[in-house]
Structure formats: structure tokens, C-alpha cells
Design an enzyme around this catalytic site. Sequence first.
Site, PDB file in Angstrom:
ATOM      1  N   MET A 117       0.610  -1.280   6.901  1.00 27.44           N
ATOM      2  CA  MET A 117      -0.787  -1.214   6.464  1.00 27.44           C
ATOM      3  C   MET A 117      -0.844  -1.340   4.940  1.00 27.44           C
ATOM      4  SD  MET A 117      -2.426   1.653   9.000  1.00 27.44           S
ATOM      5  CE  MET A 117      -2.636   1.309  10.753  1.00 27.44           C
ATOM      6  N   HIS A 152      15.592 -10.718 -23.075  1.00 26.11           N
ATOM      7  CA  HIS A 152      16.172  -9.453 -23.543  1.00 26.11           C
ATOM      8  C   HIS A 152      15.345  -8.933 -24.717  1.00 26.11           C
ATOM      9  CE1 HIS A 152      19.153  -6.461 -24.724  1.00 26.11           C
ATOM     10  NE2 HIS A 152      19.012  -6.907 -25.977  1.00 26.11           N
ATOM     11  N   GLY A 161       5.296  10.323   2.435  1.00 23.52           N
ATOM     12  CA  GLY A 161       5.150   8.876   2.322  1.00 23.52           C
ATOM     13  C   GLY A 161       4.449   8.496   1.025  1.00 23.52           C
ATOM     14  N   THR A 207     -11.539  -4.552  10.100  1.00 23.05           N
ATOM     15  CA  THR A 207     -12.193  -3.244   9.942  1.00 23.05           C
ATOM     16  C   THR A 207     -11.282  -2.150   9.392  1.00 23.05           C
ATOM     17  OG1 THR A 207     -11.844  -3.008  12.335  1.00 23.05           O
ATOM     18  CG2 THR A 207     -14.036  -3.605  11.602  1.00 23.05           C
ATOM     19  N   LEU A 227     -18.932  -2.872  -1.162  1.00 17.70           N
ATOM     20  CA  LEU A 227     -17.905  -3.770  -0.640  1.00 17.70           C
ATOM     21  C   LEU A 227     -16.517  -3.327  -1.120  1.00 17.70           C
ATOM     22  CD1 LEU A 227     -19.542  -7.306  -1.144  1.00 17.70           C
ATOM     23  CD2 LEU A 227     -19.627  -5.823   0.864  1.00 17.70           C
ATOM     24  N   LYS A 249      -4.635   4.388  -8.287  1.00 18.13           N
ATOM     25  CA  LYS A 249      -3.883   3.866  -9.436  1.00 18.13           C
ATOM     26  C   LYS A 249      -4.564   4.250 -10.750  1.00 18.13           C
ATOM     27  CE  LYS A 249      -1.428   2.362  -6.274  1.00 18.13           C
ATOM     28  NZ  LYS A 249      -2.164   3.165  -5.275  1.00 18.13           N
ATOM     29  N   GLY A 293       1.015  10.584  -0.047  1.00 16.22           N
ATOM     30  CA  GLY A 293       1.287  11.967  -0.425  1.00 16.22           C
ATOM     31  C   GLY A 293       2.028  12.078  -1.741  1.00 16.22           C
ATOM     32  N   LEU A 294       3.003  11.192  -1.961  1.00 16.48           N
ATOM     33  CA  LEU A 294       3.789  11.252  -3.193  1.00 16.48           C
ATOM     34  C   LEU A 294       2.970  10.821  -4.403  1.00 16.48           C
ATOM     35  CD1 LEU A 294       7.219   9.853  -1.945  1.00 16.48           C
ATOM     36  CD2 LEU A 294       6.541  12.236  -2.264  1.00 16.48           C
TER      37      LEU A 294
END
Length: 468
Positions: free
Chosen positions: A320, A446, A184, A145, A38, A51, A187-188
Site C-alpha cells: 500500500m 564527491h 512498521g 478508493t 482532493l 513528512k 508507527g516509527l
Amino acid sequence: MSTYDVAVIGSGPGGYVAAIRCAQLGMKTVLIEKYASLGGTCLNVGCIPSKALLDSSHHYYDAISHFEEHGIEIPGEVKLNLQKMIERKQSVVNQTVDGINFLMKKNKIDVLQGVASFKDATHINIDKAEGEAETIDAKNTIIATGSKPSTLPFIKIDKERIITSTEALKLKEVPKHLLVIGGGVIGLELGQVYRRLGAEVSVVEYMDRIIPTMDAALSKELTKSLKKQGVKFFVSHKVGAVERQGDEVIIKAEDKKGNSVEFKGDYCLVSVGRRPYTEGLNADAAGVKVDDRGMIEVNENLQTSVKNIYAIGDVVKGPMLAHKASEEGTFAAEVIAGQKPHINYNLIPGVVYTWPEVAAVGKTEEQLKEEGVKYKEGKFPMRALGRSRASGDIDGMVKILSHAETDEVLGVHMIGARVADLIAEAVTAMEFRASAEDISRMSHAHPTYAEAVKEAALDATDNRPIHM
């Protein structure tokens, strides 16, 4: 035949959230997923694993590049264990997927594995992996989907040397020279992962700047920062061919002057966006309209051309993004339950998880100019913050655009450390239609990175930042 109030097709961040919200609202719900795991693209081969690799590679990069200046000395050579890094990434994915399984059980949602296709507007066929088939009756259906990586018509993805983001998440070696087609988000992010690990990285982009849909100031700052890290950029380059010769990949392109250019590397990541995935749904049988790009037409309530069938996430218009899909999943569930939910699409934030991070919400400066809206601009550099100097993350800035007459905040654009989290402050302020002065009068702890938001608001209000 099993009967349900709602069937959700697809278990990504849109689908599983929709299923949970439907169950919370008292509806008998089934979630249908073609894969054994899932979570869809995001949890399995997208947001979460990328990530994990970004964080792991960041630790490695800091160890070899910045630890010494912090007074941390490591005896001997810092070594990379790519296999272990990939294994950790997968363990993060597994834990996250297990969490979704738990939530399905907790909310008493039936989960069926198989490929769903419409028999008609209220019946769904499910072809299971073991060759069995099942048909269910659903009063309402939510299509979630998702999407698949796009490519260019002349590129053959071999999944070995010419790859998509899916393959880039599980390479067995660090490329010597990674060619990236597309400047985009995907890729970066993946380009930075492998640059940190030692690869030469060249980004070839058709537009005249990277992250072209975001504010030009963010593109400029990110380009400057990534160049310092060794990433090479070739913007305004039109790719015409991608060829593999053994273990070498050759990109043939044209620059903005029409000159022929070649790039050679051992891997090529094709990251030119994503496309809606609606193949195999047999949408016609249910009367659902799908355009020639695979996009499903919906109204303001996310209803398709068939009133009891809804569509959300990457298969409908809009960015997206996983969090956009989740909001739409909740929205669709609540519409089915007779409620009147709310989504402000202008306030769906966008994030690039490179380092420095990039985040934005609302209108860009280019959009305001195009629309003829009079605005004020406030900016504040991260390097002027004590927190940034303490951590060494001095690249970046916060930019606030507010209405010239009402002072209402129209757009917030950030680049710097932890701005992926910090953008939520801007979203909150804009949801309540705050002015730049409202933000400038809020107390910010701060030392924090968030002080840059207050200072940028002060600059936008009447050019009175304190620390610049």
C-alpha cells in the site's frame, strides 16, 4: 445524464493520476471524491502531512541537540510551538491539495463530490453531501478508493487517547509517554516525530523486529539508531488488551516467554497496518468480485471481474504505497486507451522516512535464501563517507545483493541520510538490469552520500571498496 469515457472513483495518488493520464489520452473523464478535499489519504492525512511534521520536528531536534556542535549558539531557551507546527503542516497540505485542483482544471477533468456506488457496470450513482443525487454513465471505471487504518478487534479507537495516524497528525499537546502498537513505517515515523518533541516513546511489536518486511540488516541498523535517540522497543510482544482509564492508556501484552507485561502511557497510537476501503461501492451490482477483506480481484491488466471496470492502489494486491498506486493509475489509463504499459512490481521501492531514512528495492537477503538463489553481498558504511562526516549523519549503510554468476543486481537496501531520494539510482540500474560492476564503474560526485552506492557495488563485485 452525463456520459464519460472514464469515471475514476477516489482522488488519491492513484485516482487523480489515473484521471490526468486518461484526460491526456483524449478521454472525457470525471473524478468522483466523497470528501471536500482532493488528494485522498496521502495528501490529507498521510504521506504529505507526516513528512511536514517529520521535517519540522527534525529542525527542532537539531536546534536543541546539534546546533552547538556546529558553532550555532541560540541565546535563551529553544521553545516548541506545537500549534504553529501543526498549522504549518496544514498549510503544506492545503497548498498540495490546491495543486491537484489546478491540475483537474488544466486537464479539463470534471470533479464531482459525493459517495459513488454502482447501479450497474456502466452507471454510477453519486450521493452528494447536500442530499442531492446524480447518476452518470461511464464506459469505463477505475476504482481507486484507497484504504483506512486497521485496528485489532479488541481495541476501541476513541480518537482522543487511543488514536490512529489521522489523530496523531493533529494532537494539541506533546504526549508524556506515547505508546505505539506496531513497528512498521507509520508507527516509527510518527513515533520519531513525538520523540524529537520530548515524548517518551515505546514501540510494541508482535514480530521479532521492526520493519519486518524489509531486509533484516535495515531493521538492525534502524533499531540501533532510534535507540540512540531514546525510542524504546519491545519486540516479540503480543498485545492482548488496550484500556483507557481517564487520561491513562494501559496496554496488556505477553512477551515471547509468555510473561504478562503492562505498558502505561497517556496516548496510544495504533499502527498495525491498513485495510482496503471498498465499503459502500455496491460492487455486487456491477458484478465486481471483492474478497472478505475488502480487496478487489484484478488480472494482469488491473481489470476486475468486469472487463470495463479496473481497480488500482490500496484496494488491490501489493504494497500500500502512494507511488505504486500512481503507477497503476497510469497503467490502467493506458490499457483503456489500447496501449501496452509496463509495471515491474519487484522494482517498486519502499521507504521509511525516519532519520536516518530507510529505502529498499528488489529482493531481500532472506528472500534470496528462501528462493535458493546464489548471490554476492556488498556493503559500505555511511560513516566512511566524507559527506556523512561533514553533515554529522554517520549512521547507516548501503547493501547491494547481486547474482553470484551474472552479477545482475537483485536487491539494494539502504539506511542513511537522503536514501529516500538515493534509492532511485538503484531502481534505474535494476530497470536496465545493471550488474554491480556497472554501478561500480559509474562516476559518482564527491563528496556525496551516493558514493556509498558505488563503494557497495565495488564490494559486491570483487571485494575492492576504495574507502574501507
